[in-house]
Write an enzyme that holds these catalytic residues in place. Structure first.
Site, PDB file in Angstrom:
ATOM      1  N   CYS A   9     -33.993 -52.335  15.387  1.00 15.20           N
ATOM      2  CA  CYS A   9     -34.886 -53.441  15.376  1.00 15.20           C
ATOM      3  C   CYS A   9     -35.537 -53.267  13.987  1.00 15.20           C
ATOM      4  O   CYS A   9     -34.781 -52.762  13.043  1.00 15.20           O
ATOM      5  CB  CYS A   9     -35.979 -53.599  16.382  1.00 15.20           C
ATOM      6  N   ASN A  12     -38.588 -49.771  14.051  1.00 17.58           N
ATOM      7  CA  ASN A  12     -38.387 -48.932  14.960  1.00 17.58           C
ATOM      8  C   ASN A  12     -39.564 -48.189  15.719  1.00 17.58           C
ATOM      9  O   ASN A  12     -39.723 -47.043  15.755  1.00 17.58           O
ATOM     10  CB  ASN A  12     -37.426 -47.730  14.222  1.00 17.58           C
ATOM     11  N   CYS A  14     -41.076 -50.506  18.264  1.00 20.48           N
ATOM     12  CA  CYS A  14     -41.471 -51.388  19.491  1.00 20.48           C
ATOM     13  C   CYS A  14     -40.011 -51.701  20.264  1.00 20.48           C
ATOM     14  O   CYS A  14     -39.807 -50.793  21.186  1.00 20.48           O
ATOM     15  CB  CYS A  14     -41.931 -52.863  19.221  1.00 20.48           C
ATOM     16  N   ARG A  15     -39.221 -52.629  19.663  1.00 18.76           N
ATOM     17  CA  ARG A  15     -37.929 -52.878  20.626  1.00 18.76           C
ATOM     18  C   ARG A  15     -36.778 -51.640  20.616  1.00 18.76           C
ATOM     19  O   ARG A  15     -36.626 -51.539  21.934  1.00 18.76           O
ATOM     20  CB  ARG A  15     -37.513 -54.185  19.990  1.00 18.76           C
ATOM     21  N   SER A  16     -36.626 -51.432  19.586  1.00 18.87           N
ATOM     22  CA  SER A  16     -35.732 -50.330  19.658  1.00 18.87           C
ATOM     23  C   SER A  16     -35.622 -49.037  20.344  1.00 18.87           C
ATOM     24  O   SER A  16     -34.901 -48.561  21.064  1.00 18.87           O
ATOM     25  CB  SER A  16     -35.023 -50.164  18.137  1.00 18.87           C
ATOM     26  N   ASP A 120     -39.946 -59.903  18.949  1.00 22.15           N
ATOM     27  CA  ASP A 120     -40.558 -58.840  18.446  1.00 22.15           C
ATOM     28  C   ASP A 120     -42.158 -58.811  18.977  1.00 22.15           C
ATOM     29  O   ASP A 120     -42.734 -59.888  18.774  1.00 22.15           O
ATOM     30  CB  ASP A 120     -40.851 -58.778  16.862  1.00 22.15           C
TER      31      ASP A 120
END
Length: 150
Positions: A9, A12, A14-16, A120
């Protein structure tokens, strides 16, 4: 053979890292030998832990999460079989810095299910992280179904 996946993402945190934890968890439930890591296309949060809301959401669902934010590196393009982008912007950024002939397959993670990006949640409340978690779980299972089988 161990399956190896890098989820990417922007920052690095939150999402990933959530995707990393969820994919690892879902693969373990299926008995799949997998190595999962995550990275960002930007170096905004290098060395930081995941966002506290990412950690809280994973803990809520009893999914272990441990990660230190890092930026995608040239070696990743040959160290992983799959590099999965959270959204189209990150996919373009990955492709822009990729080696000319990477061994990794580089794709939008959503391409295994519905081609939808993972929004995000950084500027959202906890409900954005819940939605991110739900999407990561669905995408993890779609990915595993596609590359390993049901």
């Amino acid at each position: 053979m161990t399956l190896s996946v890098l989820i990417v993402c922007l920052g690095n945190i939150c999402r990933s890292p959530m995707g990393e934890a969820v994919l690892q968890h879902e693969a373990k439930k299926r008995g799949i030998d997998i190595r999962v890591d995550s990275a960002g296309t930007g170096g905004y949060h290098l060395g930081e832990d995941p966002d506290y809301r990412t950690i809280a959401t994973c803990r809520k669902y009893k999914i272990p999460i441990r990660h230190s934010a890092r930026q995608i590196d040239q070696s990743d393009f040959n160290d992983f079989q799959y590099i999965l982008a959270a959204d189209e912007s990150n996919l373009r950024n990955i492709q822009r810095v990729a080696l000319s002939n990477p061994s990794a397959e580089i794709r939008l993670w959503g391409s295994y299910l519905d081609n939808k990006p993972i929004a995000d949640p950084y500027y959202d409340e906890i409900d954005g992280f819940e939605q991110c978690f739900d999407q990561c779980k669905k995408l993890s299972n779609a990915f595993l179904d596609a590359v390993v089988g049901k």
